[in-house]
Scaffold this motif. Structure first.
Motif, PDB file in Angstrom:
ATOM      1  N   THR A   1      36.380 -45.846  59.270  1.00 32.61           N
ATOM      2  CA  THR A   1      36.755 -46.952  58.380  1.00 32.61           C
ATOM      3  C   THR A   1      38.232 -46.912  58.038  1.00 32.61           C
ATOM      4  O   THR A   1      38.941 -47.928  58.105  1.00 32.61           O
ATOM      5  CB  THR A   1      35.916 -46.894  57.093  1.00 32.61           C
ATOM      6  OG1 THR A   1      34.543 -47.005  57.434  1.00 32.61           O
ATOM      7  CG2 THR A   1      36.303 -48.015  56.148  1.00 32.61           C
TER       8      THR A   1
ATOM      9  N   SER B   1      40.517 -47.763  60.988  1.00 37.39           N
ATOM     10  CA  SER B   1      40.509 -49.210  61.245  1.00 37.39           C
ATOM     11  C   SER B   1      41.415 -49.942  60.269  1.00 37.39           C
ATOM     12  O   SER B   1      42.178 -50.851  60.656  1.00 37.39           O
ATOM     13  CB  SER B   1      39.077 -49.745  61.142  1.00 37.39           C
ATOM     14  OG  SER B   1      38.235 -49.145  62.106  1.00 37.39           O
ATOM     15  N   GLU B   2      41.369 -49.533  58.992  1.00 37.56           N
ATOM     16  CA  GLU B   2      42.197 -50.191  57.976  1.00 37.56           C
ATOM     17  C   GLU B   2      43.676 -49.882  58.172  1.00 37.56           C
ATOM     18  O   GLU B   2      44.536 -50.722  57.897  1.00 37.56           O
ATOM     19  CB  GLU B   2      41.746 -49.758  56.584  1.00 37.56           C
ATOM     20  CG  GLU B   2      40.335 -50.229  56.228  1.00 37.56           C
ATOM     21  CD  GLU B   2      39.865 -49.658  54.900  1.00 37.56           C
ATOM     22  OE1 GLU B   2      40.600 -48.840  54.318  1.00 37.56           O
ATOM     23  OE2 GLU B   2      38.755 -50.024  54.450  1.00 37.56           O
TER      24      GLU B   2
ATOM     25  N   LEU C   1      45.651 -51.922  54.222  1.00 41.96           N
ATOM     26  CA  LEU C   1      46.032 -50.548  53.938  1.00 41.96           C
ATOM     27  C   LEU C   1      47.166 -50.102  54.857  1.00 41.96           C
ATOM     28  O   LEU C   1      48.130 -49.450  54.416  1.00 41.96           O
ATOM     29  CB  LEU C   1      44.825 -49.622  54.106  1.00 41.96           C
ATOM     30  CG  LEU C   1      45.078 -48.132  53.882  1.00 41.96           C
ATOM     31  CD1 LEU C   1      45.587 -47.874  52.467  1.00 41.96           C
ATOM     32  CD2 LEU C   1      43.811 -47.318  54.157  1.00 41.96           C
TER      33      LEU C   1
ATOM     34  N   GLY D   1      44.953 -53.653  59.080  1.00 42.11           N
ATOM     35  CA  GLY D   1      44.421 -54.043  57.785  1.00 42.11           C
ATOM     36  C   GLY D   1      45.473 -53.923  56.704  1.00 42.11           C
ATOM     37  O   GLY D   1      46.581 -53.417  56.930  1.00 42.11           O
TER      38      GLY D   1
END
Length: 466
Positions: A351, A354-355, A361, A359
């Motif tokens: 997770t 991916s961020e 982040l 994303g």
């Protein structure tokens, strides 16, 4: 020849330490700066190299010294090799020593004797016209601080804190100024007793800068990497230490990005990873800026120079499965500073990656990392060093003596066993605890034999990155 720790050897060290030495000759224009580092890993030397470049650009002459070369009886290789062995074979021991020295704030009498013996050599190594001395290694700071407190060094001493976390051994009595990359390490240095702490930003080779799409494509082609797939660059220092194999497999299996692993000089690790099916397992890499331009995220385990280089490149950074000691404290400090994410739970790896890759982040982390390097480099640590050199500083007054308790026999034995070791890394940890008691004496005695070569020691100079 007496073994290290014998009364004869200690008397010799004490004699060398107490022999009076003159101050370096003063000149009307002290336009030299000496930088004292240590070839343990690559971070200390990397920071020293960049400070050298910046000070030279300001018109100063810079002399580079390695504290390991100044230790008596050729103990430098023992310190380096013992630290390396402990990180690889007994990381739990490294964590224990790190924590114990963190609480105690220093090493034992043997370590102090070794550093006092290095004082004379370091003082003699300083060239006429030296106007300031900079340390990028905690053991060097303690040697220089002792010279300053004793009145034997008449020029200012500065410590450049290479890590985001500051172990108490970084803060040495007698050092005039501590330079920090960020407010977080600055606060830690003050809490450890540093008086004059200045936040002046990090240092990194200017080749580490943001790259565009063209540089990204060219770098991927040059390294034979996939043209379009997300890439996770995994670094583990110049020695390739830590659970690198486990992390590489986890990165591959989570499916978010293709792992690209830099193993430094650990060729055995690179070969093992290739056997595991990790296609892009590299040894020593000279073009780390290009490799960072090719990547989408950096995964690291020590929080050292590679993290700073990634920030300067605009690459988001994740700390994961960190090595004990400074790896864990650096991960916490980087997270506190908002510069990197610390993934503590393996279930969060997919997770968070991916961020970071695609994303909000990741965008925040890129901005935070680049913000560290937003200031003009001419106003950074080199400018502070130059200013202190020009203005000079009165010597720091010696601290009040602390009441000394008589140590128990068990504590004395333990302290002696780790005394040589506590200077071997960024926080002064190192060699002796890599062995058991008899092994310490055997290994040290072997290194005291000036006619015996040291098998297994790589004499190649350390580089500046993983």
């Amino acid at each position: 020849m007496p073994y290290l720790g014998s009364s004869a050897h200690l008397r010799a060290l004490a004699t060398a330490a107490l022999r009076p030495e003159p101050l370096p000759p003063a000149t009307a224009r002290a336009e030299r700066v000496a930088i004292v580092s240590a070839s343990i890993g690559a971070g200390h030397d990397g920071a020293a190299a960049e400070l050298d470049r910046r000070l030279t650009a300001r018109g100063l002459t810079v002399d580079r010294l390695d504290l390991l070369d100044l230790l008596p009886a050729r103990l430098g290789p023992l310190v380096r090799d013992g630290y390396h062995r402990m990180l690889v074979q007994a990381p739990w021991a490294y964590q224990r020593v790190y924590r114990s020295t963190e609480r105690a704030g220093g090493g034992g009498p043997l370590a102090r004797a070794l550093l006092r013996a290095a004082e004379e050599r370091l003082l003699n190594a300083l060239r006429p016209g030296t106007g300031a001395v900079v340390s990028t290694y905690p053991g060097a700071s303690r040697v220089l601080g002792g010279l300053r407190l004793g009145g034997r060094l008449g020029v200012p001493v500065l410590t450049y804190l290479t890590d985001f976390s500051v172990h108490p051994l970084w803060v040495a009595d007698g050092v005039d100024v501590h330079l920090a990359a960020h407010a977080v390490p600055a606060a830690q240095a003050r809490a450890a007793g540093a008086r004059d702490v200045r936040v002046c930003g990090p240092v990194a080779d200017p080749r580490f800068r943001p790259g565009g799409a063209r540089e990204r494509a060219a770098a991927r082609a040059r390294f034979g990497l996939p043209r379009d797939a997300p890439l996770a660059l995994l670094v583990s220092g110049s020695w390739g230490v830590g659970p690198v194999r486990q992390v590489a497999l986890e990165l591959r299996d989570c499916g978010v990005a293709v792992p690209v692993v830099v193993c430094g000089r650990n060729e055995a690790l690179a070969a093992q990873l290739r056997a595991d099916g990790i296609e892009h397992a590299l040894g020593w890499v000279d073009d780390m800026p290009g490799l960072m331009h090719a990547a989408d995220v950096l995964v690291q385990n020590a929080g050292g120079l590679s993290s700073l280089e990634a920030f300067a490149t605009g690459l988001p950074v994740a700390s994961y499965r960190c090595i004990p000691g400074h790896g864990l404290t650096n991960a916490a400090a980087l997270e506190e500073a908002g510069a990197a994410v610390w993934i503590r739970d393996p279930d969060r790896l997919k997770t968070v990656l991916s961020e970071l890759i695609d994303g909000p982040l990741g965008r925040r982390q890129r901005e935070a990392g680049l913000a560290l390097f937003a200031a003009d480099p001419d106003d950074g640590p080199a400018a502070e060093i130059d200013l202190v050199r020009v203005l000079g500083l009165p010597p720091v007054r010696p601290p009040r003596p602390r009441p000394r308790r008589r140590p128990s026999a068990r504590r004395l034995v333990t302290t002696t066993a780790v005394a040589c070791a506590v200077w071997a890394c960024a926080v002064g940890t190192g060699a002796a605890t890599a062995y058991d008691g008899p092994g310490v004496l055997h290994a040290i005695g072997r290194h005291l034999d000036l006619d015996e070569p040291h098998p297994g020691h790589d004499s190649r100079p350390e580089g500046h990155h993983s």
